[in-house]
Motif scaffolding. Structure first.
Motif, mmCIF file in Angstrom:
data_model
loop_
_atom_site.group_PDB
_atom_site.id
_atom_site.type_symbol
_atom_site.label_atom_id
_atom_site.label_comp_id
_atom_site.label_asym_id
_atom_site.label_seq_id
_atom_site.Cartn_x
_atom_site.Cartn_y
_atom_site.Cartn_z
ATOM 1 N N PHE A 1 -20.347 -13.427 29.230
ATOM 2 C CA PHE A 1 -21.306 -14.178 29.857
ATOM 3 C C PHE A 1 -21.197 -14.888 31.180
ATOM 4 C CE2 PHE A 1 -24.175 -18.003 29.853
ATOM 5 C CZ PHE A 1 -25.223 -17.231 29.552
ATOM 6 N N LYS A 2 -19.945 -15.024 31.471
ATOM 7 C CA LYS A 2 -19.502 -15.802 32.854
ATOM 8 C C LYS A 2 -19.925 -14.453 33.842
ATOM 9 C CE LYS A 2 -16.189 -18.867 31.212
ATOM 10 N NZ LYS A 2 -14.674 -19.288 31.147
ATOM 11 N N LYS A 3 -19.730 -13.260 33.758
ATOM 12 C CA LYS A 3 -20.023 -12.243 34.705
ATOM 13 C C LYS A 3 -21.466 -12.111 34.972
ATOM 14 C CE LYS A 3 -15.880 -10.082 32.795
ATOM 15 N NZ LYS A 3 -15.295 -8.839 32.479
ATOM 16 N N LEU A 4 -22.479 -12.583 34.218
ATOM 17 C CA LEU A 4 -23.659 -12.484 34.500
ATOM 18 C C LEU A 4 -24.152 -13.097 35.748
ATOM 19 C CD1 LEU A 4 -25.033 -12.325 30.783
ATOM 20 C CD2 LEU A 4 -24.634 -10.595 32.145
ATOM 21 N N LEU B 1 -23.609 -21.242 26.301
ATOM 22 C CA LEU B 1 -24.666 -21.546 27.078
ATOM 23 C C LEU B 1 -24.056 -22.851 27.973
ATOM 24 C CD1 LEU B 1 -27.681 -22.127 24.725
ATOM 25 C CD2 LEU B 1 -27.263 -20.382 26.207
ATOM 26 N N ASP B 2 -22.936 -23.314 27.874
ATOM 27 C CA ASP B 2 -22.281 -24.381 28.791
ATOM 28 C C ASP B 2 -21.736 -23.458 30.140
ATOM 29 O OD1 ASP B 2 -22.405 -25.988 26.810
ATOM 30 O OD2 ASP B 2 -20.343 -25.840 26.051
ATOM 31 N N HIS B 3 -21.984 -22.258 30.188
ATOM 32 C CA HIS B 3 -21.575 -21.638 31.598
ATOM 33 C C HIS B 3 -22.845 -21.115 32.089
ATOM 34 C CE1 HIS B 3 -17.509 -21.504 30.006
ATOM 35 N NE2 HIS B 3 -18.095 -20.949 28.861
ATOM 36 N N LEU B 4 -24.247 -21.794 31.689
ATOM 37 C CA LEU B 4 -25.416 -21.434 32.523
ATOM 38 C C LEU B 4 -25.290 -21.704 33.958
ATOM 39 C CD1 LEU B 4 -27.923 -22.314 29.768
ATOM 40 C CD2 LEU B 4 -27.639 -20.270 30.785
ATOM 41 N N ARG C 1 -27.617 -26.919 38.352
ATOM 42 C CA ARG C 1 -27.065 -25.976 39.290
ATOM 43 C C ARG C 1 -27.888 -24.501 39.572
ATOM 44 N NH1 ARG C 1 -20.535 -26.218 38.579
ATOM 45 N NH2 ARG C 1 -20.488 -28.784 38.519
ATOM 46 N N LEU C 2 -28.839 -24.642 38.730
ATOM 47 C CA LEU C 2 -29.583 -23.307 38.566
ATOM 48 C C LEU C 2 -30.828 -23.519 39.759
ATOM 49 C CD1 LEU C 2 -30.140 -22.295 34.863
ATOM 50 C CD2 LEU C 2 -28.509 -21.771 36.759
ATOM 51 N N LEU D 1 -25.053 -18.877 36.379
ATOM 52 C CA LEU D 1 -26.026 -17.923 36.767
ATOM 53 C C LEU D 1 -26.975 -18.566 37.980
ATOM 54 C CD1 LEU D 1 -27.005 -17.032 33.118
ATOM 55 C CD2 LEU D 1 -25.164 -16.196 34.577
ATOM 56 N N LYS D 2 -26.254 -18.373 39.109
ATOM 57 C CA LYS D 2 -26.969 -19.240 40.126
ATOM 58 C C LYS D 2 -28.560 -18.299 40.687
ATOM 59 C CE LYS D 2 -23.545 -21.567 41.193
ATOM 60 N NZ LYS D 2 -23.528 -23.091 41.179
ATOM 61 N N LYS D 3 -28.704 -17.132 40.148
ATOM 62 C CA LYS D 3 -29.983 -16.453 40.692
ATOM 63 C C LYS D 3 -30.917 -16.490 39.307
ATOM 64 C CE LYS D 3 -27.700 -13.346 43.800
ATOM 65 N NZ LYS D 3 -27.444 -12.078 44.428
#
Length: 684
Positions: free
Chosen positions: A303-306, A333-336, A361-362, A339-341
């Motif tokens: 998920f971190k690679k998305l 979901l803690d790694h949302l 941060r989104l 997903l900067k984009k």
């Protein structure tokens, strides 16, 4: 052609012809030449008069074209629209018969499987009806075509929520800008009007709330989606879970075969976890959509690679309430925050989500859909950092007690659903903050009955907390739902003191009893007969026992008094007539669970250049008894009224509505579920 250009060639032609004729004639025919010359002069005069007449006619037509120029294109568009409707109507009713599935479930693809076995899809696609449908698709705008291809992943004949589609289209960027909501609505309407999508209407509703795809049209959409690499499908028309040939968009779909699905249907098995496989090209993926998985498991490292992901839809899209979704490991979901984009995050109807961390941060997030997340308890306080957020939906999140401060700092916010009014929490967002949202168009709030009036420390009644709504200048649609009474802090404190006083008195009384028991009991002097010692000891024990017995009897009454104190709350201050301050641009007002028998009083604070008239007025549930109490002119232009699930003794008739609302065009009455009342749909 200008008049000078038209007149010069004719004059030159006659001059040349006259010269040649005069040179070629003999001198003896002078009389004949003179006659011909005279005739030619008369012809020239006639041409001159015709030229003058042409100028006058040209001027008349020029003025006429100026008058008709703004009207003709609109009339032509109207005619073309009606012609297309006739063509589409003929195609849909004659060439495409309705095909019902054996069983309407998200995992059911038996119909397409049967077609594949019979090799009939080629015959269907080559039919004249599908040729007409394909031509209709080719005539759509490019962005409407993209919106239509999004529907290819959904099972045929199942209801697809319009709101979920709109959020997805905004997230993909098919519609964008300040009017993204309206543009998405237009795209949905165009698809319904074209006949490619069948709109589904609620009872008495004027616009569809969801849609479905005809099986043949869906098969066409699948073929186009595969050709354009929009999505990838297997031979049975089922979306292929990632990885697939399409590296930009992927689906979260079940990996079960037809036999496994039939076994689960027969055994009614429990939810089966499906692991989301994001390898090997997770870094290139831009869209991830959950089609039919009810229990999701996702590896955190994958998920971190998305990092290129734009839309993430893991929640439900179906209108069926039994469509339940769970996350086996919600910690991914803690790694949302990575997903900067991300532009669209859809978690609707997912359980086991108590809070979201890191979404501040989104920076590119446009749509945050958390509707019906029943375990959600709070939103992050840093939500004000989402400066590009246009849609925030937290409706039906019943554990959400308040909204965090800072919502007024979201300049692009257009829709806010599920705003919870809490006047007791210091960290709660106040409605006054929303007055800074100039782009806010739709708002739904939940409020307690006594929030309309608040008792301040000086025992003076001041205006209710809903008054700032009247200052939201761009608001067009407002929904207010009255929930359970939120007690005033002073009265809640009095109740707590009343409860504590009972317990305190009981404890103090028990302490006094214990002190008396511990004190020595006087023993009478012994008799000279020798029996006094035993009698004195018995008297002391009896005295102690009587004290303990009395104490227990008194203490036994304490729980009863405590229960009475808990059951009998302090008296609440009476509520006066509710006053609602209407924004200047408001056209639709929906009041649910209205707590009073008399209708509210509507007030617009000040005249505004954007002032519009209220056109739609809805009352659903509550204690409303009549609308006769409305006395001002703010509802004089109401055209549509909908009354649903009201009390049995609601005493207004059709003629009363027409008298009270002179501009009324349509009245809808929905009866209660217990059978009280009758349904009606009156058109005036």
């Amino acid at each position: 052609m200008p008049d000078s250009q038209c007149e010069e060639p004719i004059t030159d032609f006659f001059n040349q012809w006259t010269d040649k004729f005069s040179r070629s004639t003999r001198p003896t025919n002078n009389d004949l030449v003179l006659d011909i010359s005279g005739n030619l002069k008369e012809i020239e005069k006639s041409i001159a008069s015709v030229t003058q007449w042409k100028k006058e006619v040209t001027e008349v037509f020029r003025k006429l074209s100026q008058d008709l120029e703004p009207k003709v294109p609109g009339n032509l568009r109207y005619i073309a629209k009606n012609v297309n409707k006739i063509k589409r109507g003929t195609t849909n009713t004659v060439k495409l018969p309705r095909v019902e599935l054996i069983k309407s479930e998200p995992n059911n693809h038996r119909q397409l499987t049967t077609w594949k076995k019979l090799k009939s899809e080629e015959t269907i696609m080559a039919s004249p009806g599908m040729a007409m449908v394909k031509s209709t698709y080719d005539g759509l705008e490019p962005r409407v075509k993209l919106c239509f291809l999004c529907l290819s992943i959904f099972p045929e004949n199942l209801a697809i929520r319009k709101r979920s589609l709109i959020y997805w289209w905004i997230g993909e960027g098919f519609v964008d800008g300040k009017n993204a909501e309206q543009e998405a609505e237009k795209c949905f309407k165009k698809l319904c009007d074209s006949g490619l999508v069948e709109g589904i209407y609620r009872q008495y509703s004027r616009s569809p709330h969801s849609c479905r795809l005809h099986p043949w049209i869906r098969w066409m959409a699948i073929e186009i989606a595969k050709e354009t690499m929009f999505f990838d499908f297997d031979l049975n028309g089922k979306p292929i879970p990632y990885p697939s040939n399409c590296t930009r968009r992927a689906c979260v779909a079940t990996s079960r075969g037809e036999k496994e699905e039939e076994e689960e249907e027969e055994e009614d098995a429990e939810l089966r976890a499906e692991k989301v496989n994001l390898e090997p090209n997770a870094s290139k993926l831009r869209s991830l959509f959950n089609v039919d998985v009810n229990c999701i498991e996702c590896d955190e490292d994958e998920f971190k690679k998305l990092k290129e992901l734009v839309t993430l839809q893991l929640g439900r899209w179906s209108t069926a309430p039994e469509h339940h979704i769970e996350l086996l490991n919600p910690t991914f979901l803690d790694h949302l925050k990575l997903l900067k984009k991300l532009r669209y995050l859809g978690l609707q109807g997912i359980s086991r989500i108590t809070e979201l961390s890191g979404i501040q941060r989104l920076s590119e997030l446009r749509v945050l859909d958390l509707r019906a997340c029943h375990n959600l308890e709070k939103l992050p306080a840093e939500i004000a950092s989402l400066k590009k957020l246009t849609h925030l939906d937290v409706s039906e999140c019943y554990l959400l007690e308040y909204m965090p401060k800072g919502l007024g700092e979201l300049p692009e916010l257009q829709l806010l659903n599920g705003f919870v009014v809490n006047i007791w929490r210091k960290e709660a967002c106040d409605l006054r903050e929303l007055t800074n949202l100039n782009n806010l168009q739709k708002l739904s709030i939940t409020v307690g009955k006594d929030a309309m009036q608040v008792l301040d420390p000086n025992e003076e009644v001041k205006d209710g907390v809903l008054e700032p709504i009247g200052d939201i200048t761009g608001l067009q649609s407002l929904r207010i739902t009255w929930g359970s009474t939120i007690e005033n802090k002073k009265y809640r404190t009095r109740k707590m003191i009343a409860r504590l006083s009972v317990v305190t008195k009981a404890v103090m009384r028990f302490k006094r009893v214990l002190s008396r028991v511990r004190q020595p009991v006087p023993v009478p002097a012994p008799d000279h007969d020798g029996d006094g010692a035993g009698a004195g000891a018995g008297a002391g024990a009896g005295a102690r026992l009587s004290i303990i017995t009395k104490a227990l009897m008194k203490f036994r009454k304490v729980p009863r008094r405590l229960r009475l104190a808990l059951r009998t709350p302090p008296e609440q201050p009476p509520l006066s007539k509710i006053t609602l301050f209407l924004p200047p641009s408001l056209t639709k007002l929906d009041l649910q669970c209205y707590p009073e028998e008399e209708p509210p009083r509507f007030i617009r604070k000040e005249p505004h250049e954007k002032k519009k008239s209220l056109e739609k007025l809805y009352f659903r549930g509550g204690w409303l008894k009549s609308l006769r109490g409305i006395k001002n002119e703010e509802v004089s232009e109401v055209k549509f009224i909908r009354l649903g699930f009201l009390r049995k003794d609601f005493d207004m008739k059709k003629d009363d509505f027409k008298t009270k609302f002179p501009s009324l065009q349509n009245l809808q009455v929905v009866p209660r579920k217990d059978g009280a009342g009758t349904s009606s749909n009156c058109t005036f």
